[in-house]
Design a protein around this motif. Sequence first.
Motif, PDB file in Angstrom:
ATOM      1  N   GLN A  38       0.997  -1.110  -0.394  1.00  0.00           N
ATOM      2  CA  GLN A  38      -0.223   0.146   0.054  1.00  0.00           C
ATOM      3  C   GLN A  38       1.196   1.419  -0.032  1.00  0.00           C
ATOM      4  OE1 GLN A  38      -3.015   0.082   2.799  1.00  0.00           O
ATOM      5  NE2 GLN A  38      -4.182   1.732   1.911  1.00  0.00           N
ATOM      6  N   LYS A  42      -2.916   4.982  -1.632  1.00  0.00           N
ATOM      7  CA  LYS A  42      -3.092   4.229  -2.708  1.00  0.00           C
ATOM      8  C   LYS A  42      -3.910   3.645  -1.808  1.00  0.00           C
ATOM      9  CE  LYS A  42      -0.918   5.614  -6.692  1.00  0.00           C
ATOM     10  NZ  LYS A  42       0.153   5.084  -7.773  1.00  0.00           N
ATOM     11  N   GLU A  43      -4.973   2.384  -3.078  1.00  0.00           N
ATOM     12  CA  GLU A  43      -5.781   1.002  -2.280  1.00  0.00           C
ATOM     13  C   GLU A  43      -4.399  -0.173  -2.000  1.00  0.00           C
ATOM     14  OE1 GLU A  43     -10.321   1.457  -3.174  1.00  0.00           O
ATOM     15  OE2 GLU A  43      -8.863  -0.323  -4.624  1.00  0.00           O
ATOM     16  N   ARG A  44      -4.639  -0.709  -0.786  1.00  0.00           N
ATOM     17  CA  ARG A  44      -3.801  -2.276  -1.006  1.00  0.00           C
ATOM     18  C   ARG A  44      -4.035  -2.867  -2.093  1.00  0.00           C
ATOM     19  NH1 ARG A  44      -3.143  -4.198   5.118  1.00  0.00           N
ATOM     20  NH2 ARG A  44      -3.269  -2.201   5.515  1.00  0.00           N
ATOM     21  N   GLU A  45      -3.030  -3.169  -2.576  1.00  0.00           N
ATOM     22  CA  GLU A  45      -2.371  -3.841  -4.119  1.00  0.00           C
ATOM     23  C   GLU A  45      -1.872  -5.081  -3.956  1.00  0.00           C
ATOM     24  OE1 GLU A  45       0.052  -2.664  -7.940  1.00  0.00           O
ATOM     25  OE2 GLU A  45       0.389  -2.353  -6.204  1.00  0.00           O
ATOM     26  N   ASP A 109      -7.193 -11.684  -3.593  1.00  0.00           N
ATOM     27  CA  ASP A 109      -8.262 -10.641  -3.422  1.00  0.00           C
ATOM     28  C   ASP A 109      -7.622 -10.307  -1.744  1.00  0.00           C
ATOM     29  OD1 ASP A 109     -10.364  -9.581  -2.560  1.00  0.00           O
ATOM     30  OD2 ASP A 109     -11.659  -9.979  -3.856  1.00  0.00           O
ATOM     31  N   VAL A 110      -7.754  -9.026  -1.446  1.00  0.00           N
ATOM     32  CA  VAL A 110      -7.734  -9.000  -0.133  1.00  0.00           C
ATOM     33  C   VAL A 110      -8.479  -9.497   0.536  1.00  0.00           C
ATOM     34  CG1 VAL A 110      -9.088  -6.764  -0.129  1.00  0.00           C
ATOM     35  CG2 VAL A 110      -7.029  -6.672   1.905  1.00  0.00           C
ATOM     36  N   ARG A 111     -10.259  -9.855   0.286  1.00  0.00           N
ATOM     37  CA  ARG A 111     -11.015  -9.804   1.156  1.00  0.00           C
ATOM     38  C   ARG A 111     -10.733 -11.809   1.906  1.00  0.00           C
ATOM     39  NH1 ARG A 111     -15.670  -8.251  -2.422  1.00  0.00           N
ATOM     40  NH2 ARG A 111     -13.927  -9.112  -4.001  1.00  0.00           N
TER      41      ARG A 111
END
Length: 126
Positions: A38, A42-45, A109-111
């Motif tokens: 991150q 910015k969003e976590r990539e 996917d971070v989720r």
Amino acid sequence: VQLQAFGGGLEQAGGSLRLSCAASGRTGSIVVMGWFRQAPGKEREFVSSFRRRGGTTYYGDSVKGRFTISRDSAKNTVYLQMNNLKPEDTAVYYCAAGLRSDSRSYPFDVRSYDIWGQGTQVTVSS
């Protein structure tokens, strides 16, 4: 499960760094492990991950061919070898572990990840 990441630092463009992520606790429950990053604002990539069963590896488009994920099962440690670093690789890097059976379905996917390490800063100068 607990994760501790280390190995970040300051490197020049074109250089290399290796990040490590040591897992402890109920490591047998880990289904997938990954690295995310991150940058400020910015969003976590997604960077890279692997499925524990089978060992299939995945990479984000921006790091393919430059980064390599690996593991040492005896040490419960995952590594991220980063070569040919670019200034745009500058970010806080996080290792993560997914514990659910469906975590392996979306390893990018971070989720899919339940446990996160504390993050380690990587700065690449031009």
